[in-house]
Design a protein around this motif. Structure first.
Motif, mmCIF file in Angstrom:
data_model
loop_
_atom_site.group_PDB
_atom_site.id
_atom_site.type_symbol
_atom_site.label_atom_id
_atom_site.label_comp_id
_atom_site.label_asym_id
_atom_site.label_seq_id
_atom_site.Cartn_x
_atom_site.Cartn_y
_atom_site.Cartn_z
ATOM 1 N N ARG A 1 -32.994 11.633 16.550
ATOM 2 C CA ARG A 1 -34.149 12.116 15.798
ATOM 3 C C ARG A 1 -34.904 10.929 15.189
ATOM 4 N NH1 ARG A 1 -33.766 16.646 10.905
ATOM 5 N NH2 ARG A 1 -36.017 16.851 10.566
ATOM 6 N N LEU A 2 -34.169 9.962 14.651
ATOM 7 C CA LEU A 2 -34.784 8.754 14.101
ATOM 8 C C LEU A 2 -35.547 7.997 15.184
ATOM 9 C CD1 LEU A 2 -35.182 6.709 11.809
ATOM 10 C CD2 LEU A 2 -32.945 5.727 12.394
ATOM 11 N N ARG A 3 -34.935 7.902 16.377
ATOM 12 C CA ARG A 3 -35.602 7.210 17.487
ATOM 13 C C ARG A 3 -36.922 7.891 17.852
ATOM 14 N NH1 ARG A 3 -30.044 6.482 19.761
ATOM 15 N NH2 ARG A 3 -29.632 4.229 19.664
ATOM 16 N N GLN A 4 -36.927 9.205 17.852
ATOM 17 C CA GLN A 4 -38.132 9.939 18.212
ATOM 18 C C GLN A 4 -39.259 9.683 17.199
ATOM 19 O OE1 GLN A 4 -38.791 11.522 21.050
ATOM 20 N NE2 GLN A 4 -40.870 11.738 20.231
ATOM 21 N N TYR A 5 -38.894 9.702 15.926
ATOM 22 C CA TYR A 5 -39.899 9.395 14.905
ATOM 23 C C TYR A 5 -40.461 7.983 15.099
ATOM 24 C CZ TYR A 5 -38.503 13.544 12.202
ATOM 25 O OH TYR A 5 -38.251 14.827 11.784
ATOM 26 N N MET A 6 -39.573 7.040 15.444
ATOM 27 C CA MET A 6 -40.022 5.660 15.617
ATOM 28 C C MET A 6 -40.955 5.502 16.810
ATOM 29 S SD MET A 6 -36.952 3.144 14.493
ATOM 30 C CE MET A 6 -36.528 3.004 12.743
ATOM 31 N N LYS A 7 -40.760 6.307 17.845
ATOM 32 C CA LYS A 7 -41.684 6.268 18.985
ATOM 33 C C LYS A 7 -43.096 6.635 18.533
ATOM 34 C CE LYS A 7 -38.199 7.295 22.504
ATOM 35 N NZ LYS A 7 -37.637 8.329 23.407
ATOM 36 N N GLU A 8 -43.180 7.608 17.633
ATOM 37 C CA GLU A 8 -44.486 7.975 17.083
ATOM 38 C C GLU A 8 -45.040 6.858 16.201
ATOM 39 O OE1 GLU A 8 -46.258 10.574 17.878
ATOM 40 O OE2 GLU A 8 -44.720 11.547 19.090
ATOM 41 N N SER A 9 -44.157 6.224 15.432
ATOM 42 C CA SER A 9 -44.591 5.139 14.539
ATOM 43 C C SER A 9 -45.268 4.022 15.314
ATOM 44 C CB SER A 9 -43.403 4.565 13.765
ATOM 45 O OG SER A 9 -42.849 5.524 12.909
ATOM 46 N N VAL A 10 -44.673 3.648 16.447
ATOM 47 C CA VAL A 10 -45.198 2.526 17.236
ATOM 48 C C VAL A 10 -46.625 2.809 17.695
ATOM 49 C CG1 VAL A 10 -44.925 1.198 19.369
ATOM 50 C CG2 VAL A 10 -42.924 1.734 17.969
ATOM 51 N N PRO B 1 -52.141 7.132 5.412
ATOM 52 C CA PRO B 1 -51.121 7.952 6.080
ATOM 53 C C PRO B 1 -49.894 7.158 6.536
ATOM 54 C CG PRO B 1 -53.308 8.548 6.852
ATOM 55 C CD PRO B 1 -53.463 7.298 6.031
ATOM 56 N N ILE B 2 -50.115 5.952 7.079
ATOM 57 C CA ILE B 2 -48.987 5.213 7.661
ATOM 58 C C ILE B 2 -48.099 4.578 6.595
ATOM 59 C CG2 ILE B 2 -50.010 2.900 7.939
ATOM 60 C CD1 ILE B 2 -48.908 2.952 10.829
ATOM 61 N N PHE B 3 -48.661 4.306 5.417
ATOM 62 C CA PHE B 3 -47.869 3.673 4.369
ATOM 63 C C PHE B 3 -47.217 4.700 3.446
ATOM 64 C CE2 PHE B 3 -50.156 -0.724 4.210
ATOM 65 C CZ PHE B 3 -49.771 -0.944 5.520
ATOM 66 N N THR B 4 -47.452 5.987 3.682
ATOM 67 C CA THR B 4 -46.912 6.997 2.769
ATOM 68 C C THR B 4 -46.001 7.969 3.512
ATOM 69 O OG1 THR B 4 -48.940 8.327 2.966
ATOM 70 C CG2 THR B 4 -48.846 6.749 1.158
ATOM 71 N N ALA B 5 -46.368 9.240 3.537
ATOM 72 C CA ALA B 5 -45.436 10.270 4.010
ATOM 73 C C ALA B 5 -45.648 10.677 5.460
ATOM 74 C CB ALA B 5 -45.557 11.507 3.115
ATOM 75 N N PHE B 6 -46.466 9.932 6.214
ATOM 76 C CA PHE B 6 -46.824 10.410 7.548
ATOM 77 C C PHE B 6 -46.372 9.520 8.693
ATOM 78 C CE2 PHE B 6 -49.712 12.527 4.665
ATOM 79 C CZ PHE B 6 -49.661 13.833 5.126
ATOM 80 N N ARG B 7 -45.985 8.288 8.413
ATOM 81 C CA ARG B 7 -45.581 7.419 9.520
ATOM 82 C C ARG B 7 -44.400 8.050 10.263
ATOM 83 N NH1 ARG B 7 -43.813 3.156 6.986
ATOM 84 N NH2 ARG B 7 -41.644 3.542 7.542
ATOM 85 N N GLY B 8 -44.507 8.119 11.569
ATOM 86 C CA GLY B 8 -43.452 8.723 12.371
ATOM 87 C C GLY B 8 -43.748 10.147 12.797
ATOM 88 N N THR B 9 -44.830 10.726 12.291
ATOM 89 C CA THR B 9 -45.181 12.100 12.650
ATOM 90 C C THR B 9 -46.247 12.112 13.739
ATOM 91 O OG1 THR B 9 -46.985 12.313 11.050
ATOM 92 C CG2 THR B 9 -44.755 12.815 10.257
ATOM 93 N N PRO B 10 -46.260 13.154 14.578
ATOM 94 C CA PRO B 10 -47.347 13.293 15.566
ATOM 95 C C PRO B 10 -48.714 13.363 14.891
ATOM 96 C CG PRO B 10 -45.540 14.791 16.082
ATOM 97 C CD PRO B 10 -45.239 14.208 14.733
#
Length: 444
Positions: free
Chosen positions: A201-210, A242-251
């Motif tokens: 699950r962590l890996r999947q979030y990180m794919k979105e982060s990139v 968004p990326i520095f708060t609660a959204f990084r890693g989300t679609p």
């Protein structure tokens, strides 16, 4: 897992009347931030636990693995400052015994608690179930969470992050942080949340982060164009939200940064300058690099001082406080825990002075800036310590003029508009004189 939330730009009728002008992406990020406050307000009613954490070293992908709603005290203070609420909160905190010299983010947050914890959007913020301190480069963060823990008696977990004293991240530093993640942070989050850790699950979030990180870098680096289509300081605070708060890693964040990048690419094609609250920048007269956070209580007035002079900030250190992505860092789904360690270790304020000076000098060169401006924040030692040293060294290395102004984060008492305006006008005159001298020298 989070599901994709479709973002659609608000219609013109939805935008507040009159005066303030923003790009569509600025309205979108405001909508996202406000929605997170609404979700926070109803978190406990919906059976969700709440984690409070900070922007530097923000482990959002990891926190989401445990279904926590995410609260960020810095962002709460910032948002209250922009909404002109922080002044009263700070006075309330000082009446409660806190010193005038304490970080005003802290006092704004504590004052908000004293007033019933009504958040920036007018909704009551929930009591945190977990305090996660994942970046220890700011000692004030530790004291801040001690006070919150005393008030709420909630679980607290600290990830100790070694300082980059030698200017690099060693394998032993990385291993030390990963060990804490495995042995302390993750088990605590499992216990508080009742959710078992799933590394996939962590890996999947990180794919979105990139994906989001790649697009953010393209947006920030678009300022290398002439004219710059963005303001890399005042405008960038919207882009990084968004990326520095609660959204990084989300679609949702991935979608937002895709929309933002396309919007900025269109401005580059049309050779347009940045959108400011006063309208589109007509003529770019000065290109600046800025060190230090903005003043939030007089944000629009502060920005207008630059707009009136035709000054555009092409790069800033503050827009890297939640991740120095433009120097190559990306979250790595193949090495997720090591990636989290590198992220925490690589915070801008966890870098030593030679690293920060080198970064600013690179910006001055690559973005063809006319000079450096430092906004020294009265109550923020993490940023302000050593800034005069940095100013002198950058001037020496680049041969370009630098200037120093002072304000504060969210305390309206420390924003002297007349003083700052005078200093800025003098600084722009200095840049013009330097250009004139250089022009004469070139002619001969």
């Amino acid at each position: 897992m989070n599901t994709t939330v479709q973002i659609t730009p608000p219609q013109a009728s939805q935008k507040p009347t009159p005066a303030v002008q923003k790009e569509d992406a600025m309205w979108l990020q405001k909508e996202m931030i406000n929605r997170n406050y609404s979700e926070l307000a109803s978190a406990h009613e919906n059976g969700k636990k709440v984690a409070a954490t900070f922007v530097p070293g923000n482990l959002n992908e990891l926190v989401m693995c445990f279904d926590f709603a995410r609260s960020l005290p810095e962002t709460n203070a910032l948002q209250n400052g922009m909404r002109k609420k922080s002044g009263k909160f700070i006075l309330d905190a000082e009446r409660d015994g806190h010193s005038e010299d304490v970080c005003t983010y802290v006092k704004s947050d504590l004052g908000m608690m004293l007033g019933g914890e009504i958040g920036p959007t007018g909704e009551k913020l929930p009591t945190p179930d977990l305090l996660l301190l994942s970046y220890t480069g700011c000692f004030t963060f530790m004291k801040w969470f001690e006070l919150v823990r005393q008030k709420y008696n909630c679980e607290t977990v600290m990830l100790h992050t070694p300082y980059q004293g030698d200017g690099k991240i060693s394998q032993s530093m990385r291993d030390y942080v990963v060990k804490q993640l495995k042995e302390t942070v993750i088990p605590t989050m499992e216990r508080v949340s009742g959710v078992k850790f799933d590394i996939d699950r962590l890996r999947q979030y990180m794919k979105e982060s990139v994906k989001a990180e790649d697009d953010l870098v393209k947006v920030l680096q678009s300022a290398k164009n002439r004219p710059s289509p963005i303001d890399g300081y005042f405008g960038a605070v919207y882009y990084i939200g968004p990326i520095f708060t609660a959204f990084r890693g989300t679609p949702e964040a991935t979608q937002y940064y895709d929309i933002l990048r396309k919007e900025i690419e269109e401005r580059v094609r049309n050779k347009k300058g940045p959108i400011t609250p006063e309208g589109e920048m007509a003529e770019e007269k000065y290109r600046l690099v800025v060190e230090g956070p903005p003043n939030w209580t007089s944000f629009r007035e502060f920005w207008k001082m630059f707009y009136d002079e035709g000054a555009v900030v092409v790069a800033s250190t503050y827009s890297k406080v939640g991740g120095v992505y433009d120097f190559g860092f990306r979250h790595d789904p193949d090495h997720p825990l090591e990636s989290l360690a590198d992220y925490c270790l690589g915070c801008y304020t966890n870098m030593n002075f030679p690293q920060r000076i080198e970064m600013i000098c690179k910006y001055m060169d690559e973005y063809e800036a006319d000079g450096l401006l430092i906004n020294s924040i009265k109550s923020c030692n993490s940023f302000s310590a050593g800034q005069l040293l940095m100013l002198r060294e950058v001037e020496k290395r680049t041969g370009k003029p630098a200037a120093f102004i002072e304000s504060d984060l969210v305390d309206p008492r420390y924003f002297s508009a007349a003083n700052i305006k005078n200093r800025l006008e003098s600084y722009f005159q200095m840049i013009k004189q330097k250009r004139a001298v250089a022009g004469v020298a070139t002619a001969h």
